[in-house]
Design a protein around this motif. Structure first.
Motif, mmCIF file in Angstrom:
data_model
loop_
_atom_site.group_PDB
_atom_site.id
_atom_site.type_symbol
_atom_site.label_atom_id
_atom_site.label_comp_id
_atom_site.label_asym_id
_atom_site.label_seq_id
_atom_site.Cartn_x
_atom_site.Cartn_y
_atom_site.Cartn_z
ATOM 1 N N VAL A 1 141.399 75.110 73.182
ATOM 2 C CA VAL A 1 141.151 73.985 72.278
ATOM 3 C C VAL A 1 140.046 73.137 72.893
ATOM 4 N N VAL A 2 138.969 72.904 72.143
ATOM 5 C CA VAL A 2 137.853 72.104 72.655
ATOM 6 C C VAL A 2 137.682 70.878 71.769
ATOM 7 N N ARG A 3 137.785 69.706 72.397
ATOM 8 C CA ARG A 3 137.629 68.469 71.634
ATOM 9 C C ARG A 3 136.305 67.788 71.956
ATOM 10 N N PHE A 4 135.597 67.427 70.887
ATOM 11 C CA PHE A 4 134.376 66.645 71.013
ATOM 12 C C PHE A 4 134.685 65.220 70.564
ATOM 13 N N GLY A 5 134.498 64.269 71.478
ATOM 14 C CA GLY A 5 134.784 62.872 71.169
ATOM 15 C C GLY A 5 133.615 62.200 70.469
ATOM 16 N N GLU A 6 133.712 60.888 70.334
ATOM 17 C CA GLU A 6 132.684 60.143 69.614
ATOM 18 C C GLU A 6 131.426 59.959 70.441
ATOM 19 N N LYS A 7 131.589 59.924 71.740
ATOM 20 C CA LYS A 7 130.457 59.540 72.582
ATOM 21 C C LYS A 7 130.004 60.634 73.554
ATOM 22 N N TYR A 8 128.886 60.396 74.163
ATOM 23 C CA TYR A 8 128.330 61.252 75.224
ATOM 24 C C TYR A 8 127.829 62.602 74.693
ATOM 25 N N LYS A 9 127.098 63.274 75.570
ATOM 26 C CA LYS A 9 126.498 64.555 75.219
ATOM 27 C C LYS A 9 127.548 65.668 75.146
ATOM 28 N N GLN A 10 128.483 65.649 76.067
ATOM 29 C CA GLN A 10 129.586 66.618 76.057
ATOM 30 C C GLN A 10 129.113 68.073 76.033
ATOM 31 N N TRP A 11 128.050 68.347 76.791
ATOM 32 C CA TRP A 11 127.545 69.714 76.803
ATOM 33 C C TRP A 11 128.506 70.670 77.519
ATOM 34 N N ASN A 12 129.275 70.140 78.461
ATOM 35 C CA ASN A 12 130.252 71.009 79.113
ATOM 36 C C ASN A 12 131.316 71.489 78.134
ATOM 37 N N ALA A 13 131.642 70.678 77.145
ATOM 38 C CA ALA A 13 132.605 71.110 76.130
ATOM 39 C C ALA A 13 132.052 72.286 75.326
ATOM 40 N N MET B 1 131.843 80.068 76.444
ATOM 41 C CA MET B 1 132.544 81.002 77.327
ATOM 42 C C MET B 1 133.783 81.566 76.637
ATOM 43 N N ALA B 2 134.547 80.693 76.016
ATOM 44 C CA ALA B 2 135.774 81.134 75.340
ATOM 45 C C ALA B 2 135.461 82.159 74.255
ATOM 46 N N ALA B 3 134.408 81.894 73.483
ATOM 47 C CA ALA B 3 134.025 82.823 72.411
ATOM 48 C C ALA B 3 133.617 84.175 72.989
ATOM 49 N N ALA B 4 132.806 84.152 74.037
ATOM 50 C CA ALA B 4 132.333 85.409 74.622
ATOM 51 C C ALA B 4 133.474 86.206 75.247
ATOM 52 N N LEU B 5 134.512 85.516 75.701
ATOM 53 C CA LEU B 5 135.658 86.193 76.312
ATOM 54 C C LEU B 5 136.701 86.603 75.282
ATOM 55 N N GLY B 6 136.444 86.339 74.002
ATOM 56 C CA GLY B 6 137.360 86.746 72.952
ATOM 57 C C GLY B 6 138.608 85.901 72.825
ATOM 58 N N LYS B 7 138.587 84.681 73.338
ATOM 59 C CA LYS B 7 139.730 83.781 73.219
ATOM 60 C C LYS B 7 139.810 83.220 71.799
ATOM 61 N N SER B 8 141.007 82.887 71.361
ATOM 62 C CA SER B 8 141.154 82.185 70.091
ATOM 63 C C SER B 8 140.720 80.743 70.298
ATOM 64 N N LEU B 9 139.724 80.317 69.533
ATOM 65 C CA LEU B 9 139.107 79.008 69.743
ATOM 66 C C LEU B 9 139.496 78.045 68.620
ATOM 67 N N ILE B 10 139.979 76.862 69.025
ATOM 68 C CA ILE B 10 140.249 75.774 68.083
ATOM 69 C C ILE B 10 139.345 74.618 68.463
ATOM 70 N N VAL B 11 138.587 74.086 67.497
ATOM 71 C CA VAL B 11 137.682 72.972 67.761
ATOM 72 C C VAL B 11 138.228 71.730 67.082
ATOM 73 N N LEU B 12 138.118 70.628 67.789
ATOM 74 C CA LEU B 12 138.696 69.364 67.341
ATOM 75 C C LEU B 12 137.593 68.315 67.368
ATOM 76 N N HIS B 13 137.218 67.774 66.197
ATOM 77 C CA HIS B 13 136.170 66.744 66.171
ATOM 78 C C HIS B 13 136.193 65.980 64.860
ATOM 79 N N GLY B 14 135.556 64.814 64.870
ATOM 80 C CA GLY B 14 135.462 64.001 63.671
ATOM 81 C C GLY B 14 134.411 64.533 62.708
ATOM 82 N N ALA B 15 134.485 64.058 61.462
ATOM 83 C CA ALA B 15 133.620 64.569 60.402
ATOM 84 C C ALA B 15 132.139 64.333 60.689
ATOM 85 N N ASP B 16 131.835 63.271 61.413
ATOM 86 C CA ASP B 16 130.428 62.954 61.672
ATOM 87 C C ASP B 16 129.727 63.980 62.567
#
Lengths: 151, 151, 151, 151, 151, 151, 151, 151
Positions: free
Chosen positions: B82-94, B100-115
């Motif tokens: 599960v990867v969450r992107f918050g309101e602030k900062y660049k968050q490139w590590n997220a 990485m998760a996608a390339a390793l075939g993990k089930s990915l859930i992304v969590l972020h606001g509409a903006d």
């Protein structure tokens, strides 16, 4: 030795052209690939071919998936993945490509200005080189293929 | 069925605690892991243990690599990332973790606001679910493990 | 989070015991493994069990292969591989283990004195951390598992 | 059958040239690759292109990582990896390359003098052949590609 | 360290029991697995469960495939695969298992009498140990797990 | 030996319960997993948790992706994948699961009536066993784990 | 579509030549490879190049390992592995190659007479085709590449 | 960038020819492959070459396995797998191919009419694009290779 190099990231400056022109001038044996860099086409490709969507999320979703066919091919075939982070925008797709490249064991080169240094520390930590200028990428690829240094 | 879930991304709100508390209340059999979320410790761990650096780049580099020991272990062992992107900062590590998760075939859930929807379209396109609230993640994990829907 | 740690390399000082004792004292959840550190047994195991060889090359060959059963198991099961280079001897098996660990995507920690810095630059370049003292390894493993820094 | 052969290790004698000349004279269909063998360029490539470092560790680190782009490409593309250990120096990078080659399932040939036999037993144990002279490597590659023996 | 050991090959002598009893007596932490060693059941399992076949080829085919469910599981889960070639029969399934084990990177131990030495040279060449007696396998597993030699 | 078995396919008869009850009665050491078999929940899970969609395609898409988190986990963790094709419906997801299982090297058992024989020939050709009745699956799993035949 | 085909096994009849001539006559686009089929050279290659051994085991060992460089390359590069079992000898290396091919996911074709049917049932069970005559292999490869049947 | 595209599924309409002709007209650099589309040959290839079978199951089995040599080669070599579901028949082999393609990480494009939308939701969920017309596939491949949109 022929090298496959994928050029990921920022699409608003001429850094790809600079690298390709520099490597061509040096006579390096490199096969370059890159994402579609026509911003409008890249945004709308999904709906233009597969039909319109009312919801912007699905509009983007269709386009992002179609672009992924090209992006995955480029990254998976590459020996070296160069990811450039520009001055503007979130550029999360650039960091996402870098994560894929790292997980696939590709040699990763990151290209960004000094002001992004702290924010990109996790990406830089997975890279084999961190540079600021396209010229440095040309010099590195020259060294990798020829063993010669600039100057 | 026991599920391993890695919680990546934003560290300035309580979303991890919300998800873990919700899953615990539901009695789900989940092993959670996550990066170190103490911002100061995470930034300085490298130099604190391995010695000071004058150059900020290497200061960050040492820390990012030490953190990578934990991050890689968490992602590689996970069934779901599960990867969450918050309101602030660049968050490139997220975004890097998501790649990485996608390339390793993990089930990915992304969590972020509409903006953030447009900027995250490539990351969302690689995900099996895109949500806005931690509550939805609890509901999804409940459904995955139990087959039951909320309400 | 349980961590599997393989301790490779030098066998003439107590660095393994120091790390294991330190981690035990800290209450860390770690499963350690290591090669056979009884030098005489390690050298002669092949011929002792499978029959004598007149030629020293095959004497060593049989032993090295038998030891490889344990070494491979340890490295392949590990999340983290710590490789220590001591003051003396060629220690090519230590560098060989580091190469295997790197190719298998293990988190690599290298432990050596300052005088070996230049000769080990390629090994260090593949590592996530380079330390001088066993104490630093304990501190790193504490940080990886707990998120806490020394002092 | 075309064979890709990577020549790793010692850079102070002409063993690479001997092997390449011998294979060329025999008309073998082989694509050779190797690390940069210009010692000075190899040591300084990182800082020459990416900027100077005060600390020798980071000076070496930058160079070793840049060299790794070439080394990894060479080893990953190879069918056969030949690693030569010379008379002098620590040569830990040679043993590291051998470990990578073994973990990647490459056919490994080790080349060294009799005096290194005991110290290299773990490396030799992972090899498909151990030779002393470049001539023997030429003869082996001739046999592998043609099925003919010398003399 | 717990070791998973698969015992493949000859089914007409008590070598499996000897190894398992010896390891149990030594108190070793080993999980053994093996094919079904009831010859009649092994030959007829396919038709007994899935229906008779007039053609002997398909009779055998159904049985061999059903046995493969167990064999594959055993080999894939194993750290060490021991393959014994007895005095009689073709035993091609033993050599086939050895080939699978080698390709999967398992530690391979081959057990056979001196008279089979030349015919088994390719199989032996892929092994980490070649022994004649079950007692030697017990001694090797003791050494691998404990680091102690017999006597 | 513990076996992980994933039960894929038809959800309108009690075949899963029959197999699980039969194996439990036999005292077999098996960990079963399966997709969510509540048809309504399975169809609507995506929109129930992540928000309604006007377009039926995206309604289904969200649900199918959420179900994939469970399905992938089940198939990837399985030693044996049993896929049942019932009398009715297209059941393309069952054939899709079979394709995934085959590509991942899982032991595949297919369960279907005689009337589907020709249409399923490609799926059957990738299987280690083709059966008609759940009882036969119980008998096979008994044989795989115990080596005993029915009757 | 170009096909890579490795021809493993028996070396005392002309079956390889028959297949290669038949495919050439049919104009098929196939790259064939095979082990060294000169029996004497194959047996003695190790000592001829790398030095004599008094012990027959090590004589054979050196040769088998040198041959493995060619064999592994051939199998790993192949799309299809054809393994022929002749009338005589143990031919364990043929079964070993078949096991490697199966584990690597290669399409396996087995070629043998009816009298070997029972002894080869496990090998046949892993194959996509079992034939008796080289002519049938030519016909199959013609069908695979052209879609046309004989006659 | 050259693209390898495998065209799986329905064999009773000219959709493959439409796609190949469209891509040829556009001058795209694509290597197409596909299963044998001669229905009669595909059904009978096994017995025609390897000998008749009385039992229809084994008749089909032999044919399906022989076809698998071509199918696997096509899918494994592909960058993009296009799977078309026609109006009629069960087409389980198409869904099976889609499952294999997904598990192997291929870019999957699904082609079907609106009436199959619900039944194919799991297959569509694993795809990067879902289209109705061959023309759309030509447009997507044009976009992937050229970055240009239709019209």
């Amino acid at each position: 030795m022929t090298l496959s190099v994928y050029l990921s990231g920022e699409i608003h400056t001429d850094w790809r052209e600079d690298i390709m022109a520099g490597c061509k001038a040096a006579g390096l044996d490199i096969a370059f690939s890159s994402p579609v860099t026509d911003h409008a086409a890249s945004d709308d490709c999904g709906v233009a071919i597969l039909g319109a969507e009312e919801n912007k999320f699905w509009h983007d979703h269709k386009g992002a998936k179609l672009n992924a066919i090209r992006t995955r091919k480029g990254i998976e075939d590459a020996d070296v993945v160069v990811v450039r982070f520009g001055e503007k925008y979130k550029q999360w797709n650039a960091a996402f490509d870098a994560g894929m490249a790292a997980a696939l064991g590709k040699s990763l080169i990151v290209l960004h200005g000094a002001d992004h240094q702290h924010a990109l520390k996790e990406v830089d930590a997975a890279a084999l080189a961190v540079a600021e200028e396209p010229r440095q990428v040309v010099e590195m690829l020259t060294y990798v293929l020829r063993g010669t240094l600039p100057g």
